[in-house]
Design an enzyme around this catalytic site. Structure first.
Site, PDB file in Angstrom:
ATOM      1  N   ILE A  61      38.105  35.159  36.943  1.00 16.73           N
ATOM      2  CA  ILE A  61      39.391  34.462  37.054  1.00 16.73           C
ATOM      3  C   ILE A  61      39.897  34.848  38.438  1.00 16.73           C
ATOM      4  O   ILE A  61      39.811  36.002  38.843  1.00 16.73           O
ATOM      5  CB  ILE A  61      40.355  34.917  35.938  1.00 16.73           C
ATOM      6  N   SER A  62      40.389  33.876  39.194  1.00 20.19           N
ATOM      7  CA  SER A  62      40.750  34.159  40.580  1.00 20.19           C
ATOM      8  C   SER A  62      41.967  35.072  40.661  1.00 20.19           C
ATOM      9  O   SER A  62      42.763  35.160  39.733  1.00 20.19           O
ATOM     10  CB  SER A  62      41.066  32.860  41.322  1.00 20.19           C
TER      11      SER A  62
END
Ligand code: SAM
Length: 662
Positions: A61-62
């Site tokens: 997940i960024s």
């Protein structure tokens, strides 16, 4: 009003707005989406950390800031149709769902697509559609799109996306010549066949795998993306050429490399963990030299005042304080009750024996965690010098009585407004004591100083425990300010020319302005405050290691364990020193030129406290730092070993005054 108790708001303010994202709609959307809802259970506690996190299928997940930056660059309007490639956890799609009319997101891993769909559905994002497939081909049935965002990095912009972007549409994606290092670009379609390209910043995303992306085998590059490029080869050679190898710790010349700091007012010696023998032994050797050869006056350590005072009275051959208990009996006991500290204490006592009383070097605690013991010490003192004042002080301190043994609960009770805050009582007790300074100090200046320090600590601790409920930065800052104030009081107490050696963790000593602590979390620390006060007269010396063992617990108040320290990460400061190949060394960081320039590029550094969690090491223990600004010198031990706690049985023949006694 935004309360600082809400970690999501704090994240938006510090990590996102603080880094220059200004679009109010984007900030509001980031504030609304619960990032924890998109994470595997084990990662949820890190939801608002400033970092990408691992999710299922080896993907990520960024980092929240990057999501906000990309969404802002895509300039998403309220009725826009948006295509996202790389749904991953579904988090960025939810943020887009807050902003756009409709969102179409594609994920190549079916398991991830299913999870994202379920999470988005549960949270009510009915304007977001998730599909499994190769996103490099776009979603032609739903084209054209006003904005396209790719959260995986490809070698070039896929033709399919160009074709599916509306005129005046914006496409934001990471593009790079290798599958793991990219430039984030924005491509605006200015006409049917015309494009305008801008570069936003350097980034590291997982690879875009597909017909118009990288071939499948590149999926082996499963690293968490970071915004900084990976270490540049050759840095370790520059380190090797500049660092000064150190002899064995037992060698009497070990500490001579630190004579250059002998004229400083304060020398702060760090540690990269609270349970590594080499760090304690090196600090002991350096401190001995600073005391013996350079006339330093005392050692101030990251420990509670009353415990350290028990040691101080032992090493300075003073009678034990009435009612004093053996030192360091609370978790984490091994931090000070270990064989290395014991050896240093014995050395200091022996050294002091040969000195005049006023020249004996002391041993003091800077920390804030002894509320109950400090209050007891003030009252015991007043009982002996002024029983009327003791009665008044008892009443004042009585305000905290219900919380003394679990002060963390006090902050919550006050915040709920069911209990009154005790600030005024604490301040009044301190003020009463200081008002009679001359009268009391006439009896015994040392004992008065001890009582005053305990009263200061009680007042600071009261504020600290209340602040804990307003967020971590505030309470952290109060703690480090208290440490700094205590150091200043000690210097003033020892008189003109007094000089101090400080032992505390790297996180207290390395200037916080040049680490994630200051840059992202709004935290300051003792090292930074010392630099502000003493300028060049302060030396900040950090310590690091590559691998070995460490004494630590898995949770607060947990069992003491000897744990393996994982080899340092490739993108860390430590890895560069490891690659330099010298087992023990010091690098004085006033290095000029190329080495300085390259060391200044931010890298990860490992911070192990009393807790070590190798399973989540990146999130739990690494932070980005700019080494040559963080410290004045960096001491390196390639392999290190856990500290040995002191035995819990009374040793035969130890004097009654022995401070670690049972
Ligand atoms: N936006 C995501 C989030 O908020 O969690 C982050 C996604 S992660 C950085 C990138 C994702 O792109 C991975 O889940 C990966 O499987 C996916 N991906 C890579 N190539 C793809 C492709 N050709 N089509 C669709 N998804 C792709």
């Amino acid at each position: 009003m935004a309360t600082v108790t809400d970690p999501r708001r704090r994240m938006v303010r510090r990590q996102i707005a603080g880094r220059g994202v200004t679009d109010r709609r984007v900030l509001a959307a980031m504030e609304k989406v619960p990032r924890e809802a998109f994470l595997p259970d084990a990662m949820q506690e890190f939801a608002y950390e400033d970092t990408p996190l691992p999710i299922e299928e080896g993907q990520t997940i960024s980092q929240p800031y990057i999501v906000a930056r990309m969404v802002e660059a895509a300039d998403v309007g309220a009725v826009d149709r948006v295509l996202e490639i790389g749904a991953g956890s579904g988090y960025a799609a939810a943020v887009l769902g807050e902003l756009a009319g409709r969102v179409f997101t594609i994920e190549r891993h079916p398991a991830l697509a299913d999870l994202a769909r379920a999470r988005l559905g549960q949270l009510g994002y009915d304007n977001v559609e998730v599909r499994t497939g190769d996103g490099t081909l776009g979603w032609p049935e739903e084209a054209p799109f006003d904005a396209i965002i790719a959260t995986a990095g490809g070698p070039r912009v896929p033709e399919a996306w160009r074709a599916q972007l509306a005129v005046e549409g914006r496409l934001v994606m990471p593009v790079g010549e290798t599958p793991t290092r990219q430039r984030l670009i924005r491509l605006t379609r200015t006409g049917p066949e015309t494009w305008h390209e801008e570069e936003i910043e350097e980034v590291r995303f997982v690879p875009l795998i597909g017909q118009q992306g990288w071939p499948e085998e590149h999926e082996d590059f499963r690293r968490a993306p970071r915004r900084e490029p990976r270490p540049i080869s050759g840095l370790h050679q520059l380190i090797r050429a500049a660092e000064q190898p150190l002899p064995n710790l037992e060698d009497p010349t070990f500490a001579s490399a630190f004579d250059r700091y002998g004229d400083r007012r304060v020398v702060l010696l760090g540690e990269a963990s609270h349970g590594t023998s080499e760090f304690y032994r090196a600090r002991a050797a350096i401190t001995q030299r600073l005391i013996e050869r350079h006339g330093f006056s005392f050692v101030a350590v990251e420990a509670d005042w009353p415990d350290a005072l028990t040691i101080d009275r032992y090493v300075r051959h003073l009678p034990a304080r009435p009612g004093a208990r053996p030192a360091f009996r609370r978790f984490p006991t091994w931090m000070w009750r270990n064989t290395d500290v014991d050896a240093f204490v014995e050395w200091l006592r022996g050294h002091n024996e040969r000195q005049l009383a006023e020249r004996r070097a002391g041993f003091f605690g800077l920390d804030i965690y002894s509320l109950a013991d400090s209050i007891a010490a003030v009252l015991a003192y007043l009982d002996t010098v002024d029983s009327a004042a003791a009665k008044v002080a008892r009443e004042r301190y009585g305000c905290l009585t219900p919380w003394q043994h679990d002060p963390a609960v006090y902050g919550r009770a006050v915040l709920s407004e069911r209990y009154r805050a005790c600030e005024a009582d604490m301040v009044a007790a301190l003020r009463d004591l200081l008002a009679k300074r001359l009268e009391y100090a006439a009896h015994d200046g040392e004992q008065f100083f001890d009582a005053a320090q305990n009263a200061r600590l009680a007042a600071a601790a009261e504020r600290y425990y209340r602040a804990m409920y307003y967020g971590s930065a505030e309470s952290w800052n109060m703690r480090d300010r208290h440490m700094f104030d205590t150091l200043q009081h000690l210097l003033a107490h020892r008189g003109e020319g007094a000089r101090a050696v400080v032992w505390a963790h790297n996180s207290h000593i390395g200037d916080a302005r040049f680490t994630d602590m200051g840059r992202v979390r709004g935290e300051l620390n003792l090292g930074e405050l010392c630099r502000a006060r003493f300028g060049e007269e302060a030396a900040l010396i950090g310590f690091g290691t590559h691998a070995g063992t460490v004494t630590a617990a898995s949770d607060w108040d947990g069992e003491m364990e000897v744990k393996e320290v994982r080899p340092s990460r490739e993108d860390s400061v430590e890895h560069q020193f490891h690659a330099a190949g010298v087992p023990r060394a010091v690098l004085h960081l006033d290095v000029p030129g190329e080495l300085r320039r390259r060391l200044r590029s931010p890298r990860l550094e490992r911070f192990i406290g009393v807790i070590y969690r190798p399973e989540t090491e990146l999130q739990s223990h690494y932070a980005e730092v700019e080494l040559p600004s963080q410290f004045d010198a960096y001491v390196w031990f390639d392999r290190t070993a856990a500290v040995t706690p002191l035995p819990t049985v009374q040793r035969p023949g130890v004097p009654e005054t022995y401070p670690f006694g049972l």
